[in-house]
Design an enzyme around this catalytic site. Structure first.
Site, PDB file in Angstrom:
ATOM      1  N   PHE A   1       0.632  -1.287  -0.437  1.00 26.78           N
ATOM      2  CA  PHE A   1      -0.199  -0.099   0.351  1.00 26.78           C
ATOM      3  C   PHE A   1       0.779   1.250   0.350  1.00 26.78           C
ATOM      4  O   PHE A   1       0.316   2.324   0.512  1.00 26.78           O
ATOM      5  CB  PHE A   1      -0.744   0.384   1.093  1.00 26.78           C
TER       6      PHE A   1
ATOM      7  N   GLY B   1       1.159  -8.517  -4.719  1.00 21.21           N
ATOM      8  CA  GLY B   1      -0.402  -9.334  -4.094  1.00 21.21           C
ATOM      9  C   GLY B   1      -1.496  -8.838  -4.782  1.00 21.21           C
ATOM     10  O   GLY B   1      -2.884  -9.099  -5.741  1.00 21.21           O
ATOM     11  N   THR B   2      -1.135  -8.253  -6.272  1.00 20.13           N
ATOM     12  CA  THR B   2      -1.809  -7.823  -7.002  1.00 20.13           C
ATOM     13  C   THR B   2      -1.901  -8.253  -8.349  1.00 20.13           C
ATOM     14  O   THR B   2      -3.129  -8.225  -8.652  1.00 20.13           O
ATOM     15  CB  THR B   2      -1.195  -6.600  -7.570  1.00 20.13           C
TER      16      THR B   2
ATOM     17  N   ILE C   1      -9.115  -4.205 -19.099  1.00 22.13           N
ATOM     18  CA  ILE C   1      -8.831  -4.806 -18.381  1.00 22.13           C
ATOM     19  C   ILE C   1      -8.408  -6.110 -18.571  1.00 22.13           C
ATOM     20  O   ILE C   1      -8.718  -6.479 -18.725  1.00 22.13           O
ATOM     21  CB  ILE C   1     -10.533  -4.694 -16.755  1.00 22.13           C
TER      22      ILE C   1
ATOM     23  N   ASN D   1      -7.404  -8.431 -16.210  1.00 22.63           N
ATOM     24  CA  ASN D   1      -7.974  -9.831 -15.782  1.00 22.63           C
ATOM     25  C   ASN D   1      -9.081  -9.655 -14.417  1.00 22.63           C
ATOM     26  O   ASN D   1      -8.803  -8.455 -13.625  1.00 22.63           O
ATOM     27  CB  ASN D   1      -6.458 -10.292 -14.697  1.00 22.63           C
TER      28      ASN D   1
ATOM     29  N   GLN E   1      -8.259  -5.864  -6.581  1.00 25.48           N
ATOM     30  CA  GLN E   1      -8.140  -4.571  -6.571  1.00 25.48           C
ATOM     31  C   GLN E   1      -8.964  -3.891  -6.780  1.00 25.48           C
ATOM     32  O   GLN E   1      -9.325  -2.884  -5.295  1.00 25.48           O
ATOM     33  CB  GLN E   1      -7.106  -4.687  -8.088  1.00 25.48           C
TER      34      GLN E   1
ATOM     35  N   GLY F   1      -4.417   2.024 -14.435  1.00 27.57           N
ATOM     36  CA  GLY F   1      -3.872   1.508 -13.374  1.00 27.57           C
ATOM     37  C   GLY F   1      -5.511   0.929 -12.552  1.00 27.57           C
ATOM     38  O   GLY F   1      -5.895   2.472 -12.710  1.00 27.57           O
TER      39      GLY F   1
ATOM     40  N   GLU G   1      -5.431   1.765  -7.678  1.00 32.08           N
ATOM     41  CA  GLU G   1      -5.637   2.530  -5.987  1.00 32.08           C
ATOM     42  C   GLU G   1      -6.564   3.316  -6.195  1.00 32.08           C
ATOM     43  O   GLU G   1      -7.638   4.301  -5.056  1.00 32.08           O
ATOM     44  CB  GLU G   1      -4.126   3.703  -6.390  1.00 32.08           C
TER      45      GLU G   1
HETATM   46 MO1  MOS Z   1       1.038   3.444  -4.093  1.00 34.53          MO
HETATM   47  S1  MOS Z   1       0.777   4.344  -2.298  1.00 34.53           S
HETATM   48  O1  MOS Z   1       1.105   4.495  -4.636  1.00 34.53           O
HETATM   49  O2  MOS Z   1       2.474   1.962  -3.474  1.00 34.53           O
END
Ligand code: MOS
Length: 700
Positions: free
Chosen positions: A237, A466-467, A590, A592, A599, A663, A666
């Protein structure tokens, strides 16, 4: 899904993560778990004062303890080659800049011995009263030169103050967001080993090369002398984005025991002192609109915190610069430098707290204008990026709002707060928009190798925190190669692989994926040009660098989203429940469907957490986070998370990168806390502008 994917059809499919089996069986090797010969264990000494210096360290009792190998203090610590970064340049003097700062370590043959012996070290301090009081009315706030990621500190288009003063409808309010600590499931962990002048780090990091490039100059080494290995990471994170002092401490300790691997994992307590956190913010937001509800002014004046020893200036108000159409937009950022540890990245640094304030304010102004909050947002949709004037490469916000409203059942909502009740529960709904920039990071290269048996290997020093990187890069490579997904083997997470940027700013797949696509294209050309279109017996490989995006500078590139939340508030106790969230995202193609959903949902849950639970409470007398464990620092459990309806729109964006992806790491957290807050308002009629929304703020 485990069925074989047809060639060219891997991208987009809900393919289960390739390392999933290893993880389920406990066989995926995380940093602390690498089996090395005769390891020793490091337990740190941490300052119990927030400001001053160490005047005396007596380690004699610790050193006499059986099993103790060495005690490291500023008196015997190796001198670092670079001390520019005061967060990382530990033990170079007895000076102390925040409570919990590393002031030494005990290395012993077991963890328990190291920890016990650390308690025997006697430390005396010369203590100054800490200044840790974060307030907007301090007279020493200052203007940083620039913000994180290079953003401008202050911006002004038109005359926001003048437009505000003369507007038909206006809203001025102050929103606050608290200090929050990252707390990934896997705390930071390192195994450090020196062999002559070479350092090997088994590290839990969001970027092996970022760690390498940060650590090497501290020890006066060429980057190639620092080998970083990080195949599996249990979340970050942002706190594992740039190395913190724990890595330096492990490497320093290992210098004192050459060829012995030194193991150092942060405890959960230590995660609240040395591994970064989100700055608290105080945001003065002003919005104005004409009689029809068309925005005429947007401004956000932000006060946030940094550490006296190192500046981190979060880009809290940047999304206010581009989110809605207004001829007058003004943003400012001011910092309070305190005797506290150094704030850093936490999932969507800037956007998460900034959009919370903006989207609550939008809700408030919509109500003031007598407009539906969804329609109010849509009528203030900009034609082009209000900040740069550039067209958006794609902007799916309106579609997300409309689609989300449909899925959630927003239409027909009674606008009046406190108009629905279910027994003791007051029931309401709220909406908020979401945005996150499309970043790409430099310095990437990838190698693709074709073997004569028809299998392929792809190498890039990328990170999977973990992504889903292991899986998704393989999908991208397979489709570009035109082969089944199963025929591609990925190699990531090691500095012996081609250089790669880290997992930060949701930039991973844009940066690494573009590079992999380029490497596959180079390989194809090579096979064609040098081998007549056939893979030779000995195999063939090609390496390519990430190409420059020919469209960068021509478009403003962002992902968007919309969150809809139902909140139920117990009228008597102020307890808030969120039985359902509906979020729709516009994030390009997208890659996957399964890992993407995870995510997005993880981000939404983290927004729910920010809305209702998370807050690191600082005792300003001591500069100490008092709720420094997961018993007192609350995060949602399964019982706190209701139905999560996660979806995305089809979005074809040919400009962002060759995959058409944006992305997604986030954007899920951005705006979700505001949607909860807006729903709580609609349920209760109580507007809480200070996160988290705890029961005490709802009962009067
Ligand atoms: Mo993320 S807070 O840009 O690792």
């Amino acid at each position: 899904m485990t069925a074989t994917q047809a060639p060219g059809k891997a991208v987009g499919a809900p393919i289960s993560r390739v390392e999933g089996g290893l993880k389920v069986r406990g066989a995926a090797t995380y940093a602390y778990e690498h089996r090395l010969h005769e390891p020793v264990y490091l337990y740190p000494l941490q300052s119990t004062i927030a400001n001053g210096r160490v005047t005396k360290i007596d380690a004699s009792r610790a050193e006499a303890e059986p099993g103790v190998v060495v005690v490291l203090t500023h008196e015997n610590a190796p001198k670092l080659a670079s001390t520019d970064d005061k967060e990382l340049a530990i033990l170079q003097s007895g000076d102390i800049g925040f409570r919990g700062q590393f002031i030494g370590a005990v290395i012993a043959d077991t963890f328990e011995t190291a920890r016990y012996a650390a308690s025997l070290v006697e430390i005396e301090y010369d203590e100054n009263e800490p200044d840790a009081d974060f307030r907007a009315d301090r007279d020493d706030l200052y203007t940083p030169e620039q913000l994180n990621a290079g953003f401008e500190t202050d911006t002004s288009v038109g005359d926001a103050d003048g437009a505000f003063d003369s507007a038909a409808h206006k809203l001025a309010a102050t929103y606050t967001t608290p200090r929050e600590h990252n707390n990934p499931m896997e705390p930071h962990a390192t195994i450090a080993v020196w062999d002559e002048d070479e350092l090997t780090l088994y590290e839990s990091t969001q970027g092996v090369f970022w760690t390498q490039k940060t650590l090497a100059p501290l020890f006066g080494l060429d980057a190639g002398k620092v080998h970083v290995i990080s195949p599996h990471v249990g979340g970050g994170f942002g706190s594992k984005g740039l190395p913190h002092a724990n890595v330096v401490l492990a490497a320093m300790g290992a210098m004192l025991v050459p060829e012995r691997p030194v193991k150092f994992a942060l405890t959960r307590h230590m995660m609240f002192t040395v591994a970064g956190y989100r700055t608290p913010t105080i945001q003065r937001v002003r919005l104005a609109a004409d009689e029809n509800g068309k925005l005429s002014a947007v401004s956000n004046d932000v006060v946030e915190q940094t550490s006296k020893i190192k500046e981190f200036a979060e880009q809290t108000a940047t999304s206010a610069r581009m989110m809605y159409d207004s001829p007058n937009i003004k943003t400012t950022h001011r910092l309070a430098a305190l005797d506290v540890s150094v704030p850093s990245w936490l999932r969507a640094p800037g956007e998460a707290p900034g959009i919370f304030a903006l989207e609550c304010a939008m809700d408030e102004l919509a109500i003031e204008c007598g407009l539906d909050p969804v329609e109010f947002r849509i009528m203030n949709e900009p034609e082009n990026d209000p900040e740069s004037g550039l067209p958006f490469s794609s902007r799916g916000l309106v579609e997300c709002l409309r689609e989300g409203a449909e899925r959630f059942g927003w239409n027909g909502r009674h606008p009046t707060p406190r108009s629905e009740r279910d027994g003791r529960w007051l029931v309401g709904s709220g909406v908020a928009s979401s945005v996150y920039p499309v970043y790409s990071m430099g310095g990437n290269a990838a190698t693709v190798r074709a073997n004569s048996d028809g299998k392929y290997e792809v190498e890039i020093g990328a990170a999977d925190i973990g992504t889903g990187t292991w899986t998704v890069l393989g999908q991208i490579a397979a489709d570009e190669l035109g082969v089944p997904f199963e025929d591609v083997e990925m190699k990531i997470g090691d500095t012996t692989l081609p250089n790669a940027s880290g997992a930060g700013g949701s930039s991973g797949i844009t940066s690494w994926g573009s590079t992999v696509v380029e490497a596959v294209r180079s390989l194809r050309e090579k096979i064609e040009a040098d081998h007549g279109g056939n893979i030779p017996e000995e195999g063939v490989e090609a390496t390519a660098k990430m190409p420059k995006n020919p469209h960068s500078g021509d478009f403003a590139m962002y992902a968007f989203g919309a969150h809809f939340v139902e909140a139920r508030v117990d009228e008597d106790t102020g307890e808030v429940r969120v039985p359902r969230m509906t979020s729709v995202f516009a994030a390009g193609n997208i890659m996957n469907a399964k890992t993407a959903r995870s995510q997005f949902m993880g981000g939404m849950v983290m927004g729910l957490s920010a809305a209702l639970h998370e807050e690191s409470v600082l005792d300003t007398r001591f500069g100490h986070v008092v709720n420094h464990d997961l018993a007192e620092y609350h995060i949602p459990t399964n019982a706190d998370v209701g139905e999560m309806d996660v979806s995305w729109i089809e979005e074809d964006d040919p400009y962002v990168n060759p995959m058409g992806s944006k992305g997604i790491g986030e954007i899920g957290i951005v705006g979700s806390a505001a949607a909860v807050a807006n729903a709580v308002y609609h349920a209760t009629g109580v507007r809480v502008r200070e996160l988290p929304i705890t029961p005490d703020k709802l009962i009067s």
